[in-house]
Design a protein around this motif. Sequence first.
Motif, short mmCIF file in Angstrom:
data_model
loop_
_atom_site.label_atom_id
_atom_site.label_comp_id
_atom_site.label_asym_id
_atom_site.label_seq_id
_atom_site.Cartn_x
_atom_site.Cartn_y
_atom_site.Cartn_z
N ALA A 35 65.09 -104.34 -70.00
CA ALA A 35 64.39 -105.39 -70.07
C ALA A 35 64.97 -106.47 -71.03
N GLY A 36 64.35 -107.50 -71.21
CA GLY A 36 64.90 -108.70 -72.08
C GLY A 36 66.32 -109.43 -71.23
N ARG A 37 66.62 -109.08 -70.16
CA ARG A 37 67.57 -109.88 -69.49
C ARG A 37 67.31 -110.36 -68.23
N TRP A 38 68.45 -111.28 -67.84
CA TRP A 38 68.26 -111.74 -66.53
C TRP A 38 69.26 -111.16 -65.67
N THR A 39 68.80 -110.67 -64.48
CA THR A 39 69.64 -110.09 -63.53
C THR A 39 69.40 -110.80 -62.13
N VAL A 199 64.40 -110.97 -62.66
CA VAL A 199 65.16 -110.44 -61.47
C VAL A 199 65.02 -111.32 -60.37
N SER A 200 66.13 -112.04 -59.97
CA SER A 200 66.14 -112.82 -59.05
C SER A 200 67.22 -112.71 -57.94
N VAL A 201 66.98 -112.71 -56.59
CA VAL A 201 67.76 -112.87 -55.77
C VAL A 201 68.10 -114.23 -55.32
N LEU A 202 69.59 -114.59 -55.45
CA LEU A 202 70.20 -115.94 -55.35
C LEU A 202 71.20 -116.03 -54.08
N HIS A 203 70.99 -117.03 -53.62
CA HIS A 203 72.41 -117.34 -52.70
C HIS A 203 73.13 -118.32 -53.47
N GLU A 204 72.74 -118.99 -54.45
CA GLU A 204 73.70 -120.01 -55.32
C GLU A 204 74.47 -119.09 -56.20
N LEU A 205 75.55 -119.03 -55.78
CA LEU A 205 76.43 -117.82 -56.80
C LEU A 205 76.70 -118.37 -57.86
N GLY A 206 77.16 -120.01 -58.12
CA GLY A 206 77.14 -120.57 -59.51
C GLY A 206 76.06 -120.32 -60.37
N MET A 207 74.69 -120.52 -59.85
CA MET A 207 73.58 -120.33 -60.39
C MET A 207 73.42 -118.90 -61.11
N ALA A 208 74.07 -117.84 -60.06
CA ALA A 208 73.78 -116.42 -60.23
C ALA A 208 74.63 -115.85 -61.46
N LEU A 209 75.64 -116.82 -61.70
CA LEU A 209 76.83 -116.46 -62.57
C LEU A 209 76.29 -117.01 -64.09
N GLN A 210 75.26 -117.57 -64.00
CA GLN A 210 74.72 -118.06 -65.25
C GLN A 210 73.73 -117.11 -65.87
N ALA A 211 73.57 -115.77 -65.15
CA ALA A 211 72.48 -114.77 -65.56
C ALA A 211 73.35 -113.83 -66.47
N ASP A 212 72.57 -113.05 -67.17
CA ASP A 212 73.27 -111.94 -67.85
C ASP A 212 74.21 -110.95 -67.17
N GLY A 226 76.92 -105.36 -63.01
CA GLY A 226 77.61 -105.41 -64.53
C GLY A 226 77.41 -106.79 -64.89
N ALA A 227 78.05 -107.15 -66.15
CA ALA A 227 77.81 -108.39 -66.87
C ALA A 227 78.48 -109.54 -65.95
N CYS A 228 77.74 -110.58 -66.02
CA CYS A 228 78.56 -112.02 -65.47
C CYS A 228 79.81 -112.20 -66.10
N ALA A 229 80.05 -111.97 -67.17
CA ALA A 229 81.24 -112.57 -67.61
C ALA A 229 82.31 -111.43 -67.57
N SER A 230 81.99 -110.40 -66.80
CA SER A 230 83.09 -109.49 -66.92
C SER A 230 84.24 -109.49 -65.62
N ALA A 231 85.36 -109.52 -65.86
CA ALA A 231 86.40 -109.44 -65.16
C ALA A 231 86.18 -108.81 -63.67
#
Length: 269
Positions: A35-39, A199-212, A226-231
């Motif tokens: 909860a409290g996150r954007w996946t 929780v959102s299904v996205l085709h736009e990978l650049g936008m998806a990488l803005q999620a948590d 995993g986290a969007c910022a993770s290698a």
Amino acid sequence: MTLPAAKNIAVGAQSAGTSIGNHPVLGPLALVLPAGRWTAIVGPNGAGKSTLLRVLAGLLHTQGPVTLAGWPLGQWPARERARQLAWLGQTEAGAEDLRAYDVALLGRLPHRAWLAPPSAADHAATRAALEATQVWPLRDRRLGALSGGERQRVLLARLLAVQAPIWLMDEPLAHLDPPHQADWLGVVRAHVAAGGTVVSVLHELGMALQADDLLIVKDGAIAHHGACASADTHRALQAAFDERVSVHQVGDQWVALPEATPRPPARAR
């Protein structure tokens, strides 16, 4: 009856598999989304992204329990469940003759008694939702008379009008131009900042990488969560698309760029 929400849990699924007819579409699941996150759910075409979202929404039967705020969906009273979880499907049909205002007002049904007229609170929430998606000036136009982007924003307003803590959205950016995609991003971030879950299904990978967090689906299975910022997430994303995308940092954001298929060497004449 209102069930007490489990702390820090939004939706989850424990499943041995999901089929449509006799055709398996999702493999085993062991998934809990906080909860409290954007996946953001991403993956190649036909990977099972929309199917997974429908399972989490309780719209598709699966071989195992699906939970909302830590409780099995079946234990939630229907009205309370509808207040907790708001849904925006992909390319939804119907209601073409309804005014945009009345479509958004449908989001208030979980808050109204059977056959009761809309209350002042219902009208206030509907107006706020239409204003947030910038379609208040279109409120008296029929849904079928709107452009694809205008229609999508009305349907998003219907979701907002529910005032649910959990939003499930399948391809919410369909038909939206870049400015309205940015507006959608602002709405999502505001909801999460206020403690909500997306929780959102996205085709736009650049936008998806803005999620948590990123949930990567491939071949009917969860390939990575995993986290969007993770290698590790970036490597898993590139692998899911067969190294046809690459992830780069631009300022304080991550972007995904397409990688062209190498051309075969020219044959000598």
